[in-house]
Scaffold this active site. Structure first.
Site, PDB file in Angstrom:
ATOM      1  CE  LYS A  95      -3.952   1.950   2.543  1.00 44.09           C
ATOM      2  NZ  LYS A  95      -4.875   1.768   3.677  1.00 44.09           N
ATOM      3  CB  SER A 104      -8.230   3.482   2.521  1.00 41.47           C
ATOM      4  OG  SER A 104      -7.379   2.921   3.506  1.00 41.47           O
ATOM      5  CB  SER A 147      -8.404   0.699   5.475  1.00 38.60           C
ATOM      6  OG  SER A 147      -9.111   1.897   5.490  1.00 38.60           O
TER       7      SER A 147
END
Lengths: 99, 486
Positions: free
Chosen positions: B77, B152, B176
């Protein structure tokens, strides 16, 4: 209930050093009021004597020795921390004068 | 050849080299039009792959004991720092940020032999549940183009599902990892707060953030957990306890007749789609058929979790993101560079934040300001303790809690984008674990009529990831007949 108006939105945005467009001020004020109205439900909860929990396992910290270590250096021999700065002077970050 | 075990077998049998494997994954990822990656580190990845091949030639077999992730292509990420590789947090404000150091979690992956392919797309600074809030464009759902992948960590989940990496790292502040894992049909784990060092994870809300793995199988996620866990002196909130042995746990059969699964009545009352409810009920029946006990219970304060979460997360974000001032890093526009006024300088720099980030900074600044902080921040922290106490009581009666990850499967693009509150309410099942610091995971448990994945939410007491993995692995292998309990 506290109600946010456009003036207060601008004041808070200024505190956070955010510059909003007139449209953002309008839209954010409406949206933030909806959110504030929603979180108002917390006022119904009886929290008398409840100690605030600011961290999942409060009071536990695993601290290391405060040893001084060398700065990370880039290939040019300068501190690596400077490599993402947009404006530097010698080994320092440059900002507009505050006077 | 999609799991770590399969790849290691193929490498040992010389069916493929690490360089070939890395090239294959990079090629597929670079061709994708779904926006999973923001930045590739091709040169670095191929260098790592070449070194792995050299080692393999020398050792003749995969050194899995020393390097359990030997040659495995992994995505990160884009809020995890990697020395010398652009790290944007999905934000224009960090468009050109090149961190001078690598996150501890990533260092551990690399030490374990992983090959880092690149940086995965995300909602800006982790703020969003649909991956529509990225300055680098949205991420598409891996199987249904009209749907969101969740956020996310949307890039992290979509890339695993689409075979653009074997596994990935995400971060979970309020769901997330679990929400996109559920929407994309992969395994996503949010470990106990403190289990994995956050050093090098660009902070959104420090008391809630936690790094975790996403993978196709429980076994692979467990292998990553083992590598990632453990004390790190560079993060004072990382727990000083031995690393996990989750992979070992994944190979053991749970003692079903000793296990009790809690079913919070609040998780099943209203708003849940019928297909999700049915899937969760099927899961419950399976657990019961293994000999586990199902225990109805109540988490009365959980109804306040979203309100508590959005206040605390916004307050912490408003403080954490104050560092985005364009001095040490970040983009400095011409306008900002020309001004001689410091306030205006900061305002020009920070105008690069996206709308969701600005909205949350304003909410947080407001809730922390003089005259309002007792009514909002302090009150939220008091209710947070009540939420945690509910879990403490529940875990005296049960070993795990199960429920849904989300009330619906992946929704349509744009469906909630203009209504922040609607988006926030979607996190109702995931935020409590972050508020209480608990380990939790999303595990594929079925599909709806349209073929969209459904996730089973499994929550465990603090630091009980191994037990959670053991149950999750057995559940994921249900129907194969090999893990029937006793």
């Amino acid at each position: 209930m506290i109600e946010l108006n456009e003036k207060l939105t601008c004041q808070v945005a200024h505190l956070a050093r955010l510059e909003l467009t007139p449209l953002e001020v309008k839209v954010f004020t409406i949206q933030l009021n909806e959110i504030i109205q929603y979180v108002e439900k917390l006022q119904d909860v009886d929290v008398q004597g409840v100690v605030p929990l600011v961290h999942p396992f409060d009071g536990i910290a695993f601290l290391r020795e405060d040893d001084i270590k060398e700065s990370l250096l880039g290939l040019d021999g300068k501190p690596k921390i400077l490599q993402s700065a947009q404006d530097i002077f010698e080994d320092s970050f440059k900002v507009p004068s505050i006077f | 050849m999609r799991t770590i075990r399969q790849i290691h077998e193929a490498l040992e049998k010389k069916k493929i080299s690490v360089v070939e494997l890395t090239r294959d994954y990079l090629n597929s990822a670079q061709k994708s039009k779904n926006g999973e990656y923001i930045t590739f580190c091709e040169e670095r990845a191929l260098q790592q792959a070449q070194e792995a091949d050299d080692l393999l030639r020398l050792e003749k077999k995969v050194p899995w004991a020393q390097k359990p992730l030997f040659g495995i292509p992994i995505g990160l990420k884009d809020n995890l720092t990697l020395d010398g590789v652009r790290t944007t947090c999905g934000s224009k404000i960090l468009d050109h940020y090149i961190p001078p150091y690598t996150a501890s979690a990533v260092e551990r992956l690399e030490s374990a032999g992983a090959v880092i392919l690149g940086k995965l797309n995300m909602d800006e600074f982790g703020m969003g549940g649909s991956n529509e809030n990225s300055a680098f464009g949205p991420v598409g759902h891996p199987t249904h183009s009209d749907r969101v992948p969740g956020g996310s960590s949307g890039g992290s989940a979509a890339a695993v599902r689409a075979n653009l990496c074997v596994a990935s790292l995400g971060s979970d502040t309020g769901g997330s990892i679990r929400l996109p894992a559920s929407y994309c049909g992969v395994v996503g784990i949010k470990p106990t707060y403190g289990r994995i060092s956050r050093y090098g994870l660009i902070a959104f809300a420090s008391s809630l953030d936690q790094i975790g793995p996403l993978a196709r199988t429980v076994e692979d996620a467990a292998r990553l957990l083992d590598v990632l866990s453990g004390y790190d002196p560079l993060d004072s909130t990382s727990s000083n306890i031995p690393p996990l042995q989750a992979y070992l746990a994944s190979q053991s059969v749970p003692h079903w007749n000793r296990l009790r699964f809690g079913l919070p009545q609040e998780y099943f009352s209203g708003g849940l789609s019928l297909e999700i409810e049915k899937s969760i009920q099927n899961a419950m029946q399976w657990l019961e058929s293994q000999g586990a006990q199902l225990v109805p219970l109540s988490l009365p304060s959980s109804q306040y979790a979203v309100a508590v979460y959005y206040l605390i997360a916004a307050c912490e974000a408003s403080s954490n993101l104050a560092r985005m001032d364009g001095v040490r890093f970040g983009v400095r526009s011409q306008e900002a560079a020309e001004t001689t006024d410091l306030t205006e300088f900061y305002q020009k720099i920070r105008s690069d934040f996206g709308r969701e980030v600005k909205r949350r900074i304003i909410l947080g600044t407001f809730a922390l300001s003089l005259g309002y902080s007792d009514a909002y921040y302090k009150k939220a922290c008091q209710v947070r303790r009540k939420i945690k106490l509910d879990f403490d009581l529940a875990f005296q009666k049960v070993d795990f809690i199960i429920g849904p990850v989300s009330s619906t499967t992946a929704y349509r693009r744009g469906e909630k984008a203009i209504d922040p509150l609607k988006m926030y309410l979607n996190d109702i099942f995931t935020v409590p674990a972050n508020l209480a610091g608990l380990p939790a995971m999303s595990l594929p448990c079925g599909e709806d009529q349209e073929g969209l994945p459904i996730g089973l939410h499994l929550l465990a007491p603090p630091f009980c990831e191994e037990q959670m993995i053991s149950v999750a692995q057995a559940f994921s292998k249900r129907g194969e007949g090999s893990v029937r309990g006793f």
